[in-house]
Scaffold this active site. Structure first.
Site, PDB file in Angstrom:
ATOM      1  N   LYS A  14       0.820  -1.216   0.000  1.00  0.00           N
ATOM      2  CA  LYS A  14       0.000   0.000   0.000  1.00  0.00           C
ATOM      3  C   LYS A  14       0.854   1.266   0.000  1.00  0.00           C
ATOM      4  CE  LYS A  14      -2.241  -0.855   3.775  1.00  0.00           C
ATOM      5  NZ  LYS A  14      -1.654  -2.122   4.206  1.00  0.00           N
ATOM      6  N   ARG A  89      -9.888   0.929   8.791  1.00  0.00           N
ATOM      7  CA  ARG A  89      -9.538  -0.448   9.144  1.00  0.00           C
ATOM      8  C   ARG A  89     -10.683  -1.212   9.786  1.00  0.00           C
ATOM      9  NH1 ARG A  89      -3.292  -0.824  11.066  1.00  0.00           N
ATOM     10  NH2 ARG A  89      -2.416   0.224   9.248  1.00  0.00           N
ATOM     11  N   ARG A 128      11.387  -5.973   5.474  1.00  0.00           N
ATOM     12  CA  ARG A 128      11.266  -4.561   5.829  1.00  0.00           C
ATOM     13  C   ARG A 128      11.751  -4.322   7.253  1.00  0.00           C
ATOM     14  NH1 ARG A 128       5.423  -1.802   5.303  1.00  0.00           N
ATOM     15  NH2 ARG A 128       5.092  -2.657   7.375  1.00  0.00           N
ATOM     16  N   ARG A 134      11.351  -0.809  12.363  1.00  0.00           N
ATOM     17  CA  ARG A 134      10.004  -0.955  12.917  1.00  0.00           C
ATOM     18  C   ARG A 134       9.925  -2.263  13.706  1.00  0.00           C
ATOM     19  NH1 ARG A 134       5.384   0.177   8.592  1.00  0.00           N
ATOM     20  NH2 ARG A 134       4.270  -0.818  10.297  1.00  0.00           N
ATOM     21  N   ARG A 146      -0.753  -9.605  13.273  1.00  0.00           N
ATOM     22  CA  ARG A 146      -1.265  -8.435  12.548  1.00  0.00           C
ATOM     23  C   ARG A 146      -2.090  -8.859  11.337  1.00  0.00           C
ATOM     24  NH1 ARG A 146       3.892  -5.499  11.014  1.00  0.00           N
ATOM     25  NH2 ARG A 146       2.509  -4.058   9.928  1.00  0.00           N
TER      26      ARG A 146
END
Length: 191
Positions: A14, A89, A128, A134, A146
Site C-alpha cells: 500500500k 480499518r 522490511r 520498525r 497483525r
C-alpha cells in the site's frame, strides 16, 4: 473531489503504490500509519499510546484515528482528492469516514484491494523489519498476529464497501510497475 481507499494487509504494498498514485493523480496522501509513526517519533502522548498498540500488533482505537483524519480533511479542503492508505480499518471507521466526507459533499469513489498471499506478506514484512527499524516488522509471531487482526476486522470494510459496488481487487504480487499499471487503469476509470 476524487477519493480512493487503497486496501490490503500489512506488507501488501500500500505505501509503495500510494506514493506512485499520489504523484500521478495529484491526490493528498493520508496514511494513518505515517501519521501515527510521526506522533511516535515526536514523543507526543498520542504517539506513546499508539506505540503500545502497534508494538503488540493491535489496531489503534477508532476514536484516535478518526479524530486525526477529520482534522486532515478539514485542513485540506483545496485538495483534488484523497488517497486513504491504511484507513479505514474497521466498519465503524468506514462509516465515520463516509460521514466526514459527506460534510464536504464528497464520498469514497473506489476501494482498490491488493491481494497478496500470507507467506508473501510475512516475507516482505520480515525483510522490511531488517531495514526499517520498525519493531512490529521484526517478529514473525507479531506479523502473523497483525495479518490475522487484519482478516478479522479489516476485511469487513471491503464487505461494507461492496454493498455500494465500490470494491475492485487486483493481484498485489509482481513488479511494482506491473501492479501500478493495474492500479492506474482502475483510477483512470473514475477520474
Amino acid at each position: 473531489m476524487f477519493n480512493v481507499i487503497l486496501f490490503g494487509a500489512p506488507g501488501s504494498g500500500k505505501g509503495t503504490q500510494s506514493q506512485k498514485i499520489v504523484e500521478k493523480f495529484q491526490l493528498k496522501h493520508i496514511s494513518t500509519g505515517d501519521l501515527l509513526r510521526s506522533e511516535i517519533a515526536t514523543g507526543t502522548a498520542l504517539g506513546k499510546e499508539a506505540k503500545q498498540f502497534m508494538d503488540n500488533g493491535v489496531l489503534v482505537p477508532d476514536v484516535v484515528v478518526i479524530g486525526m483524519i477529520g482534522k486532515l480533511i478539514e485542513n485540506n479542503k483545496e485538495a483534488k482528492g484523497f488517497l486513504f492508505d491504511g484507513f479505514p480499518r474497521t466498519v465503524a471507521q468506514a462509516e465515520a469516514l463516509d460521514k466526514l466526507l459527506k460534510l464536504s459533499d464528497a464520498e469514497i469513489d473506489v476501494v482498490i484491494a491488493l491481494e497478496v498471499s500470507e507467506e508473501e506478506l510475512v516475507t516482505r514484512l520480515l525483510g522490511r523489519g531488517k531495514t526499517s527499524g520498525r519493531s512490529d516488522d521484526a517478529d514473525e509471531t507479531i506479523i502473523r498476529s497483525r495479518i490475522e487482526e487484519y482478516r478479522k476486522k479489516t476485511e469487513a470494510v471491503a464487505d461494507y464497501y461492496k454493498k455500494f459496488n465500490k470494491v475492485k481487487s487486483i493481484e498485489g504480487e509482481g513488479s511494482v510497475d506491473e501492479i501500478f499499471e493495474k492500479l492506474s487503469a482502475i483510477v483512470e476509470q473514475y477520474i
